[in-house]
Design an enzyme around this catalytic site. Structure first.
Site, PDB file in Angstrom:
ATOM      1  N   SER A 211       3.045  71.997   7.716  1.00 24.07           N
ATOM      2  CA  SER A 211       4.083  71.774   8.723  1.00 24.07           C
ATOM      3  C   SER A 211       4.207  70.274   8.991  1.00 24.07           C
ATOM      4  O   SER A 211       3.783  69.458   8.188  1.00 24.07           O
ATOM      5  CB  SER A 211       3.740  72.540  10.014  1.00 24.07           C
ATOM      6  OG  SER A 211       4.840  72.494  10.889  1.00 24.07           O
ATOM      7  N   ASN A 212       4.838  69.935  10.131  1.00 23.77           N
ATOM      8  CA  ASN A 212       4.985  68.510  10.456  1.00 23.77           C
ATOM      9  C   ASN A 212       4.854  68.352  11.962  1.00 23.77           C
ATOM     10  O   ASN A 212       4.598  69.299  12.670  1.00 23.77           O
ATOM     11  CB  ASN A 212       6.351  68.010   9.927  1.00 23.77           C
ATOM     12  CG  ASN A 212       7.483  68.832  10.522  1.00 23.77           C
ATOM     13  OD1 ASN A 212       7.666  68.844  11.730  1.00 23.77           O
ATOM     14  ND2 ASN A 212       8.208  69.545   9.686  1.00 23.77           N
ATOM     15  N   ARG A 213       5.097  67.133  12.448  1.00 26.28           N
ATOM     16  CA  ARG A 213       4.763  66.810  13.843  1.00 26.28           C
ATOM     17  C   ARG A 213       5.878  67.132  14.838  1.00 26.28           C
ATOM     18  O   ARG A 213       5.756  66.804  16.011  1.00 26.28           O
ATOM     19  CB  ARG A 213       4.414  65.313  13.947  1.00 26.28           C
ATOM     20  CG  ARG A 213       3.241  64.917  13.077  1.00 26.28           C
ATOM     21  CD  ARG A 213       2.909  63.430  13.195  1.00 26.28           C
ATOM     22  NE  ARG A 213       2.015  63.009  12.126  1.00 26.28           N
ATOM     23  CZ  ARG A 213       0.727  63.326  12.069  1.00 26.28           C
ATOM     24  NH1 ARG A 213       0.201  64.052  13.039  1.00 26.28           N
ATOM     25  NH2 ARG A 213      -0.018  62.948  11.059  1.00 26.28           N
ATOM     26  N   SER A 214       6.923  67.769  14.392  1.00 24.11           N
ATOM     27  CA  SER A 214       8.022  68.037  15.332  1.00 24.11           C
ATOM     28  C   SER A 214       7.594  69.047  16.405  1.00 24.11           C
ATOM     29  O   SER A 214       7.062  70.108  16.104  1.00 24.11           O
ATOM     30  CB  SER A 214       9.226  68.598  14.575  1.00 24.11           C
ATOM     31  OG  SER A 214      10.185  69.092  15.495  1.00 24.11           O
ATOM     32  N   ALA A 277      12.909  69.866  12.078  1.00 24.96           N
ATOM     33  CA  ALA A 277      12.260  69.149  10.968  1.00 24.96           C
ATOM     34  C   ALA A 277      11.936  70.198   9.917  1.00 24.96           C
ATOM     35  O   ALA A 277      10.931  70.907  10.004  1.00 24.96           O
ATOM     36  CB  ALA A 277      10.994  68.475  11.451  1.00 24.96           C
TER      37      ALA A 277
END
Ligand code: PMT
Length: 398
Positions: A211-214, A277
């Site tokens: 995943s990512n930091r959103s 994101a």
């Protein structure tokens, strides 16, 4: 205080439920959002919470008794006339019955009968009373006349039982007030807007994902700001943030799920805003079972394959707004994406910044449009950034 309810005249009717104490927080939130709040109370309400509390919160004397010495003559008519919206919270079963049958024997029912303004009712009572056919008949009658109910919520009741009958949280009530007033006069009234939010989660195995930091905050702020301007909002979200009142939330996890949800949501929509994101890649073959460290030794490689580009694949007669999350060459990269994704606007933000971008309450963006225009915004709260983006969207819709 300035805010989304700036200068709006609200009448808050408070009736005699134990939940009346929550009307204090509700009043405070409405005033903080910029509204001018007049409070009308029933005598029973005053048993639960004092008029002085509301006077302190609103700076205005609450209305308890139309025969009160010194009250201007037809005070209820004056209250009713100047209201942009009336809200009764908490509304007891008997106050609902009085409303349904046009009784006007207290300041709340009197004002409700005299006003032409939209009426929102937030019930609070024990679940058996809420479910009683008489209460349900009164609710149906009121809804037929255009009264909008907010709640009740299910949960633990004053009696200790659990069931439907709890007053919904003040924050949610404020959301519905904003949405209703937005629909009355907002510049996006009648528009259907789809917003995506949060980082997608691409499964590696049943336990792990990429995943990512959103955090979803920017997308949620856009959904709230669009709602406050009267739009009907669908929020396609991977985030676990509290659902904004008056907004339809479609929960998704992966890019594939988001694509399917967005395809469905944009049917008949006027605007699509891709603030999510979305992962560009996903594991080619997610493992059926949890990958065991013992089996994999010191190195685990996870081949990735390309995800669909949602903002490219989803097209239609709606205004498409996309974002660009960059760590370098912000404007160049954003300009390329604007063209590549066939968007009308792109919102470029440098996500390597520590005071903006992912997870922060503020954001610093540049809005580029398909005609080569550029608007650099300073660091602003994400709700304000959303307002500036929606200003551009509203202009495109005109
Ligand atoms: O959620 P927050 O914590 O509040 O953080 C806000 C934010 C930084 C996530 C937000 O402001 C933002 O920049 N969102 C877009 C993040 C992103 O995926 O940007 P991108 O440059 O990788 O993608 C460009 C655009 O294409 C985006 O609109 C994205 O939604 C879309 N996209 C990307 C990949 C993909 N497979 N499909 C897409 O539709």
């Amino acid at each position: 205080m300035s805010g989304p309810l700036d200068g709006r005249h609200l009448v808050l009717g408070v009736t005699g439920s134990i939940a009346a104490y929550k009307a204090a927080e509700l009043t405070s939130r409405l005033v903080q959002a910029g509204a001018i709040v007049d409070v009308a109370m029933t005598a029973h309400a005053a048993e639960f919470i004092t008029p002085l509390t509301f006077r302190a919160l609103t700076g205005r004397a609450p209305y308890l008794d139309m025969f009160r010495d010194g009250a201007e003559g037809e005070v209820h008519v004056e209250l009713a006339r100047r209201a942009d919206l009336m809200l009764i919270a908490p509304a007891t079963a008997s106050s609902m019955a009085r409303l349904a049958h046009g009784l006007a024997d207290d300041m709340v029912s009197l004002t409700a009968l005299a006003t032409q303004a939209p009426l929102l009712v937030a019930p609070a009572m024990d679940s058996q009373m809420w479910e009683h056919p008489a209460t349900q008949a009164n609710r149906a009658l009121l809804e037929q006349r255009g009264v909008q109910f907010v709640g009740p919520a299910a949960g633990r009741l004053a009696s200790g039982r659990r069931g439907a009958g709890r007053l919904v949280e003040p924050e949610t009530i404020v959301d519905f007030v904003k949405a209703r007033l937005g629909r009355e006069r907002g510049d996006l009234a009648g528009r259907r807007i789809v917003v995506t939010a949060g980082g997608t989660r691409e499964a590696v195995d049943p336990v792990r994902y990429l995943s990512n930091r959103s955090s979803g905050k920017q997308g949620y702020a856009l959904a709230e700001a669009a709602r406050d301007r009267g739009a009907q909002v669908t929020l396609v979200s991977t985030a676990a943030l509290p659902a904004p009142g008056g907004v339809t939330v479609v929960a998704v996890e992966s890019a594939a799920e988001m694509l399917a949800a967005v395809r469905e949501a944009v049917r008949g929509a006027d605007v699509l805003i891709m603030a999510a994101a979305v992962a560009d890649y996903r594991p080619a073959e997610p493992a059926e079972q949890k990958i065991k460290r013992a089996d994999m030794g010191s190195e685990l490689s996870v081949p990735l394959v390309e995800n669909p580009d949602i903002s490219k694949e989803v097209d239609g007669p709606f205004v498409k707004v996309v974002f660009a999350a960059e760590t370098q060459d912000l404007i160049t990269n954003a300009t390329k994406k604007l063209v590549a994704k066939g968007a009308k606007l792109i919102v470029a933000n440098d996500v390597s910044a520590t005071d903006a971008g992912f997870a922060s309450d503020d954001n610093r963006v540049t809005i580029l449009d398909a005609e080569g225009g550029r608007e650099d915004l300073p660091l602003l709260p994400k709700y304000e950034v959303s307002g500036r983006i929606l200003d551009r969207v509203a202009a495109l819709l005109r």
